[in-house]
Write an enzyme that holds these catalytic residues in place. Sequence first.
Site, PDB file in Angstrom:
ATOM      1  N   ASP A 294       0.846  -1.193  -0.145  1.00 41.17           N
ATOM      2  CA  ASP A 294      -0.120  -0.024  -0.069  1.00 41.17           C
ATOM      3  C   ASP A 294       1.025   1.363   0.012  1.00 41.17           C
ATOM      4  O   ASP A 294       1.400   1.767   1.002  1.00 41.17           O
ATOM      5  CB  ASP A 294      -1.048  -0.036   1.138  1.00 41.17           C
ATOM      6  CG  ASP A 294      -0.371  -0.203   2.624  1.00 41.17           C
ATOM      7  OD1 ASP A 294       0.747  -1.012   2.450  1.00 41.17           O
ATOM      8  OD2 ASP A 294      -0.948  -0.171   3.620  1.00 41.17           O
ATOM      9  N   GLU A 478      12.343   0.945   7.744  1.00 43.76           N
ATOM     10  CA  GLU A 478      11.391   0.340   7.012  1.00 43.76           C
ATOM     11  C   GLU A 478      11.562  -0.032   5.797  1.00 43.76           C
ATOM     12  O   GLU A 478      11.202  -1.103   5.157  1.00 43.76           O
ATOM     13  CB  GLU A 478      10.171   1.071   7.246  1.00 43.76           C
ATOM     14  CG  GLU A 478       9.085   0.391   6.592  1.00 43.76           C
ATOM     15  CD  GLU A 478       7.501   1.293   6.723  1.00 43.76           C
ATOM     16  OE1 GLU A 478       6.406   0.915   6.472  1.00 43.76           O
ATOM     17  OE2 GLU A 478       7.888   2.479   6.765  1.00 43.76           O
TER      18      GLU A 478
END
Length: 524
Positions: A294, A478
């Site tokens: 996403d 991340e």
Amino acid sequence: MKNWRSFVAAGLVSLLALGNPGWAQSSPAELYGDLFQRVQLEKLFPDGKTFVDATPRSNPAAIMAAYRQQPPQGKDALKTFVLHHFRVPGVNDHGASNLRAHVRTLWPTLVRQPVERQAGSSALPLPTPFVVPGGRFREIYYWDSYFTMLGLAVDGQQSLIESMLVDFTATIEIYGHIPNGMRSYYLSRSQPPFYALMLDLSKDDSPDTATRQLAALRQEYAYWMKGASCVQASRPCERIVRMPDGTLLNRYWDDKDTPRDESYAEDVATAAEAKGDKAITYRHLRAGAESGWDFSSRWFGDGRTIATIHTTDIVPVDLNSLMLAMEQRIEARCQKAGDSACATEFAGLARKRKAAIDRYLWVGKEGRYADWDSKAKKPTAILSAATLYPLFVGAASPAQADAVATTVRAKLLGSGGLRTTPNRTGQQWDTPNGWAPLQWVAIDGLARNGQETLARDIAGRWIGTVAAAYAETGKMLEKYDVEERKPGGGGEYPLQDGFGWTNGVTSALLDRYPDIAAELEKAE
């Protein structure tokens, strides 16, 4: 006492006499001149004392020569330059210089204790300790956890793996599936189904545990397949799509068609830009969140803009590869449990899915596995790192694996690791970003299909990127920019550090490739 003082004084004089000692007594303002002025006047760091206490990584003269040869343009570029050339207190002067050692020190900071139900809280209860990704992700997440577990397994944290499996098994028993994350607003969707692969990492061989885990695995499978009762040839239902030959494959879906609680304003804005029914756009956005990607050009009708998102029209190759892995593991566990009827049933389901993946998701002339557009009735044009999932689950033939490897070398291999897609859209699951889970899927998939050289190459590039960012920031991140080998960007929220799956994949890769670990230690 007099002799001691004389000795120290003589030693100090001797040290200062070695070469020109002028640099040792110059202040930062004198040493770094215009660089110093820019850092201080532009308030690169909130506290003016921060930079003046920094330690240069190389000779100050060399740093200034590099600065004057190509002065950084803008504040971000200036900060990148400073962090590259200096160890800055509280910013990138991390304690452990060894990357593997640093990851091991992070595990305790990411452990959370059991969660009890509390009125008014969105947190879902969990019975045993677990590991979170970090940053804004302060609850356990589904597919993240598999890649976190890879690192826990090689870092002596087996008890945490077993604890997290207890949590996930209990979650399936309560809700029928594992939510995107353990919050009430995630209950309407799941994430890429890695539970079956997580069970491969368990060392708990007790019969009671095996019985309970098999039951949970079959319950999760039923969750993903429950749309089979209402699917039609021209109309998918829930997470099921009927392919032209009648085979059932899976898609991402969300039970709700409203803006996501955690991204409400963003979804409202996207729906305002999109054409057509807003509820349909919300469903596509939610399904994109279930995918874990996403967001990405994989889900965009025009391949560029999020307003054209149509996730639920797509039959994804990664999801169906994981469903194949689930069917195979249910078959094996049923066989071990003495349930031959179950084993026969799931062996047949796996054969059908494997044939459908070859028939619909393999694009031989392009040397890639693709997603399938159920409305257009053909593979999508978007090449992505998901092309490696069939290799990862053992579904590719030698010829298919060789062709995918050729495509990866030509189009997905960046200087700092594997690209997510070749498309630059500003979304975080597109170039220039690379992600730890996709690196592992690629490396493990290639290695098990005879492409060890390419697997090792990707691992070396990726670890080099992680190590470079760690050296400059002191953080595990991340995502990363694999074009410029720096922290990644894009997406709906700021870059997060912590970071569970990056830690896990880093430890697992350094354990798998001791030569990369040795090279890293020399560089450090």
